[in-house]
Write a protein that holds these residues in place. Sequence first.
Motif, mmCIF file in Angstrom:
data_model
loop_
_atom_site.group_PDB
_atom_site.id
_atom_site.type_symbol
_atom_site.label_atom_id
_atom_site.label_comp_id
_atom_site.label_asym_id
_atom_site.label_seq_id
_atom_site.Cartn_x
_atom_site.Cartn_y
_atom_site.Cartn_z
ATOM 1 N N ASP A 1 0.822 -1.330 -0.253
ATOM 2 C CA ASP A 1 0.192 -0.070 0.001
ATOM 3 C C ASP A 1 0.770 1.166 -0.124
ATOM 4 O OD1 ASP A 1 -2.389 -1.643 0.119
ATOM 5 O OD2 ASP A 1 -2.240 -1.659 2.185
ATOM 6 N N TRP A 2 2.134 1.072 0.058
ATOM 7 C CA TRP A 2 2.996 2.406 0.192
ATOM 8 C C TRP A 2 3.693 2.723 -1.150
ATOM 9 C CZ3 TRP A 2 4.101 4.892 4.888
ATOM 10 C CH2 TRP A 2 3.589 3.892 6.113
ATOM 11 N N LEU A 3 3.556 3.839 -1.518
ATOM 12 C CA LEU A 3 4.257 4.592 -2.636
ATOM 13 C C LEU A 3 5.786 4.623 -2.017
ATOM 14 C CD1 LEU A 3 1.953 7.290 -3.951
ATOM 15 C CD2 LEU A 3 2.605 5.164 -5.118
ATOM 16 N N ILE A 4 7.030 4.320 -2.837
ATOM 17 C CA ILE A 4 8.144 4.045 -2.347
ATOM 18 C C ILE A 4 8.954 4.786 -3.511
ATOM 19 C CG2 ILE A 4 8.250 1.788 -3.438
ATOM 20 C CD1 ILE A 4 10.457 1.265 -1.170
ATOM 21 N N THR B 1 -1.541 6.986 2.134
ATOM 22 C CA THR B 1 -2.498 7.856 2.455
ATOM 23 C C THR B 1 -3.933 7.271 2.508
ATOM 24 O OG1 THR B 1 -3.902 9.987 1.851
ATOM 25 C CG2 THR B 1 -3.134 8.724 0.173
ATOM 26 N N ASP B 2 -4.839 7.287 3.428
ATOM 27 C CA ASP B 2 -6.007 6.873 3.899
ATOM 28 C C ASP B 2 -7.230 7.861 4.076
ATOM 29 O OD1 ASP B 2 -5.933 6.943 6.280
ATOM 30 O OD2 ASP B 2 -4.955 4.842 6.441
ATOM 31 N N LYS B 3 -8.135 7.455 4.456
ATOM 32 C CA LYS B 3 -9.332 8.539 4.823
ATOM 33 C C LYS B 3 -9.135 9.031 6.385
ATOM 34 C CE LYS B 3 -13.071 5.948 2.516
ATOM 35 N NZ LYS B 3 -14.479 5.596 2.597
ATOM 36 N N LYS B 4 -8.299 8.408 6.987
ATOM 37 C CA LYS B 4 -7.968 8.830 8.405
ATOM 38 C C LYS B 4 -6.846 10.032 8.586
ATOM 39 C CE LYS B 4 -9.865 5.085 10.814
ATOM 40 N NZ LYS B 4 -9.639 3.821 11.626
ATOM 41 N N ASN B 5 -5.654 9.370 7.772
ATOM 42 C CA ASN B 5 -4.290 10.479 7.799
ATOM 43 C C ASN B 5 -3.528 10.012 6.892
ATOM 44 O OD1 ASN B 5 -3.067 7.869 8.578
ATOM 45 N ND2 ASN B 5 -3.792 8.276 10.783
ATOM 46 N N ASP B 6 -2.523 10.690 6.805
ATOM 47 C CA ASP B 6 -1.286 10.550 5.765
ATOM 48 C C ASP B 6 -0.125 10.106 6.537
ATOM 49 O OD1 ASP B 6 -3.023 11.342 3.735
ATOM 50 O OD2 ASP B 6 -2.454 13.447 3.775
ATOM 51 N N GLN B 7 0.772 9.273 5.867
ATOM 52 C CA GLN B 7 1.826 8.788 6.525
ATOM 53 C C GLN B 7 2.845 8.704 5.716
ATOM 54 O OE1 GLN B 7 1.382 4.817 8.949
ATOM 55 N NE2 GLN B 7 -0.802 4.840 8.168
ATOM 56 N N PHE B 8 3.928 9.363 6.250
ATOM 57 C CA PHE B 8 5.199 9.658 5.339
ATOM 58 C C PHE B 8 6.489 9.284 5.988
ATOM 59 C CE2 PHE B 8 8.618 12.568 3.894
ATOM 60 C CZ PHE B 8 8.756 12.152 2.592
ATOM 61 N N PHE C 1 6.109 10.676 9.659
ATOM 62 C CA PHE C 1 5.421 11.632 10.051
ATOM 63 C C PHE C 1 4.042 11.240 9.708
ATOM 64 C CE2 PHE C 1 9.358 13.340 8.478
ATOM 65 C CZ PHE C 1 9.674 14.183 9.257
ATOM 66 N N ILE C 2 2.936 11.274 10.739
ATOM 67 C CA ILE C 2 1.603 11.139 10.625
ATOM 68 C C ILE C 2 0.713 12.298 10.602
ATOM 69 C CG2 ILE C 2 -0.257 9.621 11.762
ATOM 70 C CD1 ILE C 2 1.898 7.763 13.015
ATOM 71 N N LYS D 1 -6.196 17.232 12.396
ATOM 72 C CA LYS D 1 -5.925 18.111 13.822
ATOM 73 C C LYS D 1 -4.426 18.032 14.065
ATOM 74 C CE LYS D 1 -10.679 17.074 15.152
ATOM 75 N NZ LYS D 1 -11.595 16.631 16.482
ATOM 76 N N GLU D 2 -3.875 16.902 13.865
ATOM 77 C CA GLU D 2 -2.304 16.805 14.683
ATOM 78 C C GLU D 2 -1.527 16.331 13.631
ATOM 79 O OE1 GLU D 2 -3.603 14.772 19.071
ATOM 80 O OE2 GLU D 2 -2.664 13.514 17.342
ATOM 81 N N PHE D 3 -0.223 16.693 13.818
ATOM 82 C CA PHE D 3 0.962 16.429 13.138
ATOM 83 C C PHE D 3 2.068 15.780 13.733
ATOM 84 C CE2 PHE D 3 5.279 17.016 11.467
ATOM 85 C CZ PHE D 3 4.986 16.997 10.032
ATOM 86 N N ASN D 4 2.231 14.653 13.879
ATOM 87 C CA ASN D 4 3.229 13.784 14.889
ATOM 88 C C ASN D 4 4.359 13.261 14.058
ATOM 89 O OD1 ASN D 4 1.107 13.701 17.051
ATOM 90 N ND2 ASN D 4 0.003 12.417 15.756
ATOM 91 N N GLN D 5 5.736 13.444 14.652
ATOM 92 C CA GLN D 5 6.720 13.063 14.180
ATOM 93 C C GLN D 5 7.424 11.968 15.018
ATOM 94 O OE1 GLN D 5 9.453 16.066 13.056
ATOM 95 N NE2 GLN D 5 11.325 14.729 13.497
ATOM 96 N N ILE D 6 7.695 11.068 14.509
ATOM 97 C CA ILE D 6 8.553 9.933 15.444
ATOM 98 C C ILE D 6 10.061 9.623 14.839
ATOM 99 C CG2 ILE D 6 8.671 7.732 16.010
ATOM 100 C CD1 ILE D 6 5.419 7.446 15.483
ATOM 101 N N ASP D 7 11.149 9.962 15.678
ATOM 102 C CA ASP D 7 12.503 9.630 15.374
ATOM 103 C C ASP D 7 12.658 8.146 15.735
ATOM 104 O OD1 ASP D 7 12.586 12.208 14.459
ATOM 105 O OD2 ASP D 7 13.379 13.033 16.359
ATOM 106 N N TYR D 8 13.408 7.519 14.965
ATOM 107 C CA TYR D 8 13.522 5.985 15.129
ATOM 108 C C TYR D 8 15.044 5.685 14.574
ATOM 109 C CZ TYR D 8 12.817 5.357 10.237
ATOM 110 O OH TYR D 8 12.580 5.289 8.813
ATOM 111 N N GLU D 9 15.468 4.714 15.228
ATOM 112 C CA GLU D 9 16.719 4.004 15.017
ATOM 113 C C GLU D 9 16.421 2.800 14.118
ATOM 114 O OE1 GLU D 9 19.241 3.115 18.213
ATOM 115 O OE2 GLU D 9 19.468 5.115 18.879
#
Length: 338
Positions: A154-157, A175-182, A207-208, A212-220
């Motif tokens: 389901d991911w564009l790459i 992307t879907d109806k609830k949110n976009d993920q990058f 990034f989600i 209403k929200e913009f969330n960022q997650i840093d990961y290893e």
Amino acid sequence: MKLNQYLYSQLAVTFFPIFLGLFFITSIVFLVKIASLTSVITMDFFELFKLYAYVIPQIIFYTMPISFFISLVITLAKLASEYELTVITSFGLNPVKILKVFLPITFLLSILLLIISVGLIPKTKFLTKQFLDVKTKEANFNIKASEFGQKFGDWLIYISGKDDKVYEDVKLFKTDKKNDQFIVSDTAILNNDNGSLSFKLLNGKAFIIDEKEFNQIDYESMYINDSIADSKIGIFTNTYEYWKNNIKKNIDIDDLTFFILTSLFPLISLFLVITFGYFNPRYEKNRAVLFSLVAVVLYYVLIKAIGDKILLHALYVIPTIWLIGTYILYSKTIKKEY
């Protein structure tokens, strides 16, 4: 005992050239089929040999019964043409006693064929399907560097570069109806666990985004799993469970009857061996090979014509018909003279 050894040695001299010849020809056919797969999937020499190893039980099963039956007939026909059967008969060994000499080895052969056909072939076919399923999924996942519009499930790459299964500067978007993920990652490693593909992303950000929200997650490290295509090959526990489930679901019953009836062919055709093998070289021509080929074709036609219609009932109907028919033929020909 010496006579038994002599007859077995004569059988071996005839059997192995015929069997190895048929084995070689059938192997070529299967190897061509395996090689044709390389137009769809990529395989190295080891993987080609692995696929060939999976079809060896099938090659043995299809060549062994025919080779053994024809070899038995040719062995007796050869002894008859050289008048050796006449000498053997004069010592009190009638055709039935000679048949009893070959009965133990023929019985063991039928048992071996049953183990190969009913036991090994379903397992090797499953392993072949599983292997091809894995390789097909790898072939479907062919991400190229610096190209847009490519997908991982389901991911564009998008990737900047790759080295075998290591990808550099990876960007994923969904992307879907609830949110976009990058998701961005410095490096990603593709793993293939029996057809289940996954990305191990290293050193990046996710990034989600919703209304209403913009969330960022840093990961290893992060894993993204996707099977790309659902596998339909099922599971294989053991031969007993495989055939039990198939009989319950009425699936591949014709294969089961074909396996069993083909395995029994040498055993239930012994009357034909002495019928075709015995002849008087002074008054009759040696037509053993011709008669043997006709019998083989007739038996296989009988399996397909009757076995595919009555299925499991064929396991006792066809051997009974074949035994009665061959015994009548033996009684009206060889039994009268010897």
